[in-house]
Design a protein around this motif. Structure first.
Motif, PDB file in Angstrom:
ATOM      1  N   ALA A   1       0.926  -1.171  -0.147  1.00  0.00           N
ATOM      2  CA  ALA A   1      -0.669   0.255   0.400  1.00  0.00           C
ATOM      3  C   ALA A   1       1.002   0.837   0.410  1.00  0.00           C
ATOM      4  O   ALA A   1      -0.166   2.786  -0.411  1.00  0.00           O
ATOM      5  CB  ALA A   1      -0.783  -0.007   1.369  1.00  0.00           C
ATOM      6  N   ASN A   2       1.737   1.786   0.214  1.00  0.00           N
ATOM      7  CA  ASN A   2       2.514   2.519   0.756  1.00  0.00           C
ATOM      8  C   ASN A   2       3.002   2.544  -0.714  1.00  0.00           C
ATOM      9  O   ASN A   2       3.810   3.901  -1.500  1.00  0.00           O
ATOM     10  CB  ASN A   2       4.181   1.842   1.478  1.00  0.00           C
ATOM     11  CG  ASN A   2       3.923   2.298   3.158  1.00  0.00           C
ATOM     12  OD1 ASN A   2       2.851   3.522   3.058  1.00  0.00           O
ATOM     13  ND2 ASN A   2       4.952   1.447   3.658  1.00  0.00           N
ATOM     14  N   GLN A   3       3.451   1.531  -1.694  1.00  0.00           N
ATOM     15  CA  GLN A   3       3.698   1.928  -3.021  1.00  0.00           C
ATOM     16  C   GLN A   3       2.699   2.075  -3.975  1.00  0.00           C
ATOM     17  O   GLN A   3       3.210   3.258  -4.731  1.00  0.00           O
ATOM     18  CB  GLN A   3       4.743   0.164  -3.401  1.00  0.00           C
ATOM     19  CG  GLN A   3       6.022  -0.103  -2.512  1.00  0.00           C
ATOM     20  CD  GLN A   3       6.812   1.476  -2.234  1.00  0.00           C
ATOM     21  OE1 GLN A   3       7.267   1.501  -3.779  1.00  0.00           O
ATOM     22  NE2 GLN A   3       7.430   1.717  -1.511  1.00  0.00           N
ATOM     23  N   ILE A   4       1.553   1.042  -3.896  1.00  0.00           N
ATOM     24  CA  ILE A   4       1.084   1.799  -5.374  1.00  0.00           C
ATOM     25  C   ILE A   4      -0.602   2.473  -4.706  1.00  0.00           C
ATOM     26  O   ILE A   4      -1.613   2.362  -5.443  1.00  0.00           O
ATOM     27  CB  ILE A   4       0.229   0.097  -5.829  1.00  0.00           C
ATOM     28  CG1 ILE A   4      -0.107  -1.062  -5.064  1.00  0.00           C
ATOM     29  CG2 ILE A   4       1.467  -0.340  -6.440  1.00  0.00           C
ATOM     30  CD1 ILE A   4      -0.261  -2.128  -5.671  1.00  0.00           C
ATOM     31  N   GLY A   5      -0.365   2.269  -2.894  1.00  0.00           N
ATOM     32  CA  GLY A   5      -2.344   2.581  -2.022  1.00  0.00           C
ATOM     33  C   GLY A   5      -2.843   1.536  -2.157  1.00  0.00           C
ATOM     34  O   GLY A   5      -2.715   0.606  -2.773  1.00  0.00           O
ATOM     35  N   TRP A   6      -3.877   1.534  -1.028  1.00  0.00           N
ATOM     36  CA  TRP A   6      -4.713   0.637  -0.555  1.00  0.00           C
ATOM     37  C   TRP A   6      -5.927  -0.398  -1.284  1.00  0.00           C
ATOM     38  O   TRP A   6      -6.049  -1.230  -1.605  1.00  0.00           O
ATOM     39  CB  TRP A   6      -4.963   0.858   1.240  1.00  0.00           C
ATOM     40  CG  TRP A   6      -6.403   1.879   0.651  1.00  0.00           C
ATOM     41  CD1 TRP A   6      -6.042   3.319   0.634  1.00  0.00           C
ATOM     42  CD2 TRP A   6      -6.967   2.234   0.351  1.00  0.00           C
ATOM     43  NE1 TRP A   6      -7.381   4.193   0.685  1.00  0.00           N
ATOM     44  CE2 TRP A   6      -8.445   3.523   0.427  1.00  0.00           C
ATOM     45  CE3 TRP A   6      -8.240   0.918  -0.147  1.00  0.00           C
ATOM     46  CZ2 TRP A   6      -9.606   3.313   0.195  1.00  0.00           C
ATOM     47  CZ3 TRP A   6      -9.283   1.382   0.014  1.00  0.00           C
ATOM     48  CH2 TRP A   6     -10.424   2.299   0.272  1.00  0.00           C
ATOM     49  N   SER A   7      -6.199   0.963  -2.275  1.00  0.00           N
ATOM     50  CA  SER A   7      -6.771   0.236  -3.578  1.00  0.00           C
ATOM     51  C   SER A   7      -6.451  -0.569  -4.274  1.00  0.00           C
ATOM     52  O   SER A   7      -7.299  -1.494  -4.225  1.00  0.00           O
ATOM     53  CB  SER A   7      -8.132   1.517  -4.046  1.00  0.00           C
ATOM     54  OG  SER A   7      -8.779   1.070  -4.576  1.00  0.00           O
ATOM     55  N   SER A   8      -5.626   0.542  -4.962  1.00  0.00           N
ATOM     56  CA  SER A   8      -4.892  -1.007  -5.910  1.00  0.00           C
ATOM     57  C   SER A   8      -3.958  -2.335  -5.214  1.00  0.00           C
ATOM     58  O   SER A   8      -4.107  -3.187  -5.489  1.00  0.00           O
ATOM     59  CB  SER A   8      -3.562  -0.615  -6.313  1.00  0.00           C
ATOM     60  OG  SER A   8      -4.148   0.800  -7.370  1.00  0.00           O
ATOM     61  N   THR A   9      -4.148  -2.114  -4.074  1.00  0.00           N
ATOM     62  CA  THR A   9      -3.348  -3.465  -2.801  1.00  0.00           C
ATOM     63  C   THR A   9      -4.545  -4.632  -2.907  1.00  0.00           C
ATOM     64  O   THR A   9      -3.649  -5.663  -3.134  1.00  0.00           O
ATOM     65  CB  THR A   9      -2.806  -2.811  -1.549  1.00  0.00           C
ATOM     66  OG1 THR A   9      -1.947  -1.891  -1.404  1.00  0.00           O
ATOM     67  CG2 THR A   9      -2.344  -4.003  -0.690  1.00  0.00           C
ATOM     68  N   ILE A  10      -5.519  -4.003  -3.240  1.00  0.00           N
ATOM     69  CA  ILE A  10      -7.009  -4.598  -2.218  1.00  0.00           C
ATOM     70  C   ILE A  10      -7.659  -5.722  -3.710  1.00  0.00           C
ATOM     71  O   ILE A  10      -7.431  -6.599  -3.732  1.00  0.00           O
ATOM     72  CB  ILE A  10      -8.287  -4.167  -1.420  1.00  0.00           C
ATOM     73  CG1 ILE A  10      -8.034  -4.263  -0.706  1.00  0.00           C
ATOM     74  CG2 ILE A  10      -9.368  -4.673  -1.438  1.00  0.00           C
ATOM     75  CD1 ILE A  10      -9.090  -2.540  -0.202  1.00  0.00           C
ATOM     76  N   LYS A  11      -7.053  -4.679  -5.326  1.00  0.00           N
ATOM     77  CA  LYS A  11      -7.709  -5.591  -5.879  1.00  0.00           C
ATOM     78  C   LYS A  11      -6.477  -6.529  -6.595  1.00  0.00           C
ATOM     79  O   LYS A  11      -7.070  -7.453  -7.106  1.00  0.00           O
ATOM     80  CB  LYS A  11      -7.424  -3.846  -7.703  1.00  0.00           C
ATOM     81  CG  LYS A  11      -8.397  -3.270  -7.220  1.00  0.00           C
ATOM     82  CD  LYS A  11      -8.591  -2.067  -8.477  1.00  0.00           C
ATOM     83  CE  LYS A  11     -10.175  -1.480  -8.923  1.00  0.00           C
ATOM     84  NZ  LYS A  11      -9.929  -0.664  -7.148  1.00  0.00           N
ATOM     85  N   LEU A  12      -5.194  -6.724  -5.699  1.00  0.00           N
ATOM     86  CA  LEU A  12      -4.424  -7.566  -6.285  1.00  0.00           C
ATOM     87  C   LEU A  12      -4.915  -8.546  -5.915  1.00  0.00           C
ATOM     88  O   LEU A  12      -4.307 -10.411  -6.054  1.00  0.00           O
ATOM     89  CB  LEU A  12      -3.117  -7.618  -5.853  1.00  0.00           C
ATOM     90  CG  LEU A  12      -2.836  -6.530  -5.631  1.00  0.00           C
ATOM     91  CD1 LEU A  12      -1.396  -6.528  -5.249  1.00  0.00           C
ATOM     92  CD2 LEU A  12      -2.389  -6.247  -8.268  1.00  0.00           C
ATOM     93  N   TYR A  13      -6.242  -9.020  -4.961  1.00  0.00           N
ATOM     94  CA  TYR A  13      -7.073 -10.034  -4.299  1.00  0.00           C
ATOM     95  C   TYR A  13      -7.800 -11.215  -5.124  1.00  0.00           C
ATOM     96  O   TYR A  13      -7.842 -12.090  -5.022  1.00  0.00           O
ATOM     97  CB  TYR A  13      -7.630  -9.871  -2.626  1.00  0.00           C
ATOM     98  CG  TYR A  13      -6.367  -9.724  -1.889  1.00  0.00           C
ATOM     99  CD1 TYR A  13      -6.345 -10.434  -1.131  1.00  0.00           C
ATOM    100  CD2 TYR A  13      -5.912  -8.120  -1.817  1.00  0.00           C
ATOM    101  CE1 TYR A  13      -5.457 -10.633   0.369  1.00  0.00           C
ATOM    102  CE2 TYR A  13      -4.704  -8.182  -0.601  1.00  0.00           C
ATOM    103  CZ  TYR A  13      -4.787  -9.435   0.586  1.00  0.00           C
ATOM    104  OH  TYR A  13      -3.689  -9.045   1.403  1.00  0.00           O
ATOM    105  N   LEU A  14      -8.317  -9.945  -6.082  1.00  0.00           N
ATOM    106  CA  LEU A  14      -8.889 -10.657  -6.842  1.00  0.00           C
ATOM    107  C   LEU A  14      -7.928 -11.974  -8.496  1.00  0.00           C
ATOM    108  O   LEU A  14      -8.613 -12.487  -8.457  1.00  0.00           O
ATOM    109  CB  LEU A  14      -9.602  -8.846  -7.767  1.00  0.00           C
ATOM    110  CG  LEU A  14     -10.596  -8.755  -6.596  1.00  0.00           C
ATOM    111  CD1 LEU A  14     -10.632  -7.257  -8.044  1.00  0.00           C
ATOM    112  CD2 LEU A  14     -11.105  -9.051  -6.473  1.00  0.00           C
TER     113      LEU A  14
END
Length: 502
Positions: A151-164
């Motif tokens: 999240a420090n690198q790409i933001g929390w929203s994009s981090t969560i999308k990786l779980y998809l």
């Protein structure tokens, strides 16, 4: 081949489920920068995923028995795509509540593996197998540690999308490698519940898991924010320390299962809850981060061991209703992770400290220790009773005055006297006139001098038939050496005697 990969596949399924389960608690510090989250509702938000993750464990455990783990994991991972995507685009506190509730599916999949895997392994390996599977809760550590860094690198929203992407990969793995031929049980869920809901052991196990797994979940969701607010740590530092707690608890889970296979599980649980009691007291009065860390590590160790031992016991005591019992026990563990953070937050808002909450944990752990000790001695009594009732030799127990206190079923079979007819009488009801007074005097002199006597004796059945038996009489003494009762064991040797005489 398919059967051999079920343990690693289902363990990885659990890793993914638990990774998704704790997305909000791991990233809440980052979400709070973009979304207005009331401080007094932080604990509620982090605990919300635990609700559905707990309640759904009962139906998922049952379904794993009925339709097989492959389908249950598939359905669960497909269903998780919605809340993960929804949270990644969340703009309000309400969005997080709605998405967080459905994230609970990730935690609910726990009951699938503990129901499915015992079908592939013998009972004597259940502790270790379920311990390996349960180590899948390291998924919470992976998310707690990795999500803030990403999240420090790409933001929390994009981090969560990786779980998809991760969920889609495991949907495919279960389609191709899930066991289509897994053994299934089709006992109706109502019938299974009726068969276990009155079981004291099940509710005891539920309480134990409420504490061991509940504390694991509670510390997982509570530590990141607590360490930041109470000790002023950086968010990444708090996340790494929390991940350390999770790793320790996770590594000790298979160790606990292995120990449960090798040693008496209830004695292990005595050690677990004794350590919980002392550790919680330490946390209640810890003056520094160092002592707080020591207390948390101790709890992580016994939480892991306790989790492994408990799911060694469940399939051992509940084979036919494993699905529903696994669901109920694991549900209580999940709820054990829901209430403590809210309770701690409420107590802190009223008193300004957390000590009372930790003292409550200490008190409940102490009560559990007492229950485990009671179960241990009850099991020993039950085992003694089973041996007493199942042995082929007749057994009668008398008071020192000769009054019969207890007899076993073999006594009734050999003599014809029922338990009700024998208790309160004396062994004279079996006496014949074939032995004289000198014979009995020598018998009792031997018992007084040596503590026992054995030999051949003629006795009479209820129907008057006389038979020869091999009789052993032993004195049971107190700590001073005085006899308090006598135990006689005997077997019919009439036919053997006839063959020798012939």
């Amino acid at each position: 081949m398919i059967k051999k990969i079920q343990l690693p596949l289902q363990t990885l399924n659990l890793v993914v489920g638990f990774m998704v389960w704790v997305i909000i608690s791991s990233l809440i510090a980052y979400m709070g920068e973009d979304i207005d989250i009331p401080k007094d509702k932080l604990a509620v938000l982090t605990a919300i995923p635990v609700i559905l993750g707990s309640i759904l464990r009962i139906p998922l455990g049952y379904l794993a028995d009925v339709i097989g783990s492959r389908f249950v994991f598939l359905i669960s991972f497909i269903a998780l795509l919605f809340p993960v995507f929804y949270i990644s685009d969340a703009n309000t506190y309400t969005d997080l509540i709605i998405g967080g509730l459905f994230l609970g599916i990730g935690g609910a999949v726990f009951s699938v593996g503990v129901t499915s895997l015992p079908k592939y392994y013998p009972k004597e390996k259940m502790g270790f197998v379920n311990g390996i599977y349960g180590a899948g809760n390291i998924g919470t550590a992976i998310t707690t540690f990795a999500a803030p860094l990403i999240a420090n690198q790409i933001g929390w929203s994009s981090t969560i999308k990786l779980y998809l992407i991760l969920l889609l990969v495991f949907i495919a793995l279960n389609i191709f490698f899930g066991d289509r031929k897994e053994p299934r049980k089709k006992t109706p869920i109502v019938e299974q519940i009726k068969g276990v809901y009155k079981s004291g052991k099940m509710w005891n196990f539920s309480l134990f898991y409420f504490i061991t797994f509940g504390s694991f979940v509670a510390f997982t969701v509570y530590l990141p924010n607590f360490l930041v607010s109470n000790f002023g740590l950086e968010k990444v530092d708090a996340g790494m320390r929390t991940a350390g707690f999770i790793v320790v608890a996770t590594l000790f889970r298979p160790i606990g299962g292995w120990l449960g296979d090798k040693f008496q599980p209830l004695i292990l649980l005595m050690i677990v809850f004794g350590t919980y009691t002392l550790s919680a007291i330490l946390l209640a009065f810890s003056p520094s981060l160092l002592w707080y860390t020591i207390g948390c590590i101790l709890i992580a160790v016994v939480a892991g061991i306790g989790n492994g031992v408990i799911f060694k016991l469940v399939p051992f005591y509940f084979n036919k209703q494993a699905g529903i019992v696994n669901g109920i026990v694991s549900m209580m563990g999940g709820l054990g992770g829901f209430f403590p953070p809210i309770l701690l937050a409420t107590i802190f808002s009223i008193t300004g400290q957390y000590s009372i909450g930790f003292m409550l944990l200490s008190s409940v752990s102490l009560a559990s220790l007492v229950i485990v000790v009671s179960m241990y001695y009850q099991d020993r009594l039950t085992l003694s009773q089973e041996v007493f009732n199942s042995t082929a030799q007749g057994i009668l127990v008398t008071e020192t005055n000769g009054t019969i206190k207890a007899v076993n079923p073999a006594f009734t079979r050999l003599t014809g006297y029922t338990k009700e007819e024998a208790i309160g009488q004396t062994p004279r009801i079996l006496k014949t006139n074939r032995q004289n007074k000198e014979f009995y005097d020598q018998m009792w002199n031997s018992i007084k001098e040596n503590g026992m006597w054995q030999g051949e004796i003629w006795n009479r059945r209820k129907n008057g038939e006389e038979y020869k038996e091999w009789l052993t009489i032993s004195a049971v003494t107190d700590e001073t050496g005085d006899p308090v009762r006598y135990v006689g064991t005997f077997s019919d040797i009439t036919d053997e005697k006839k063959k020798k005489d012939d």
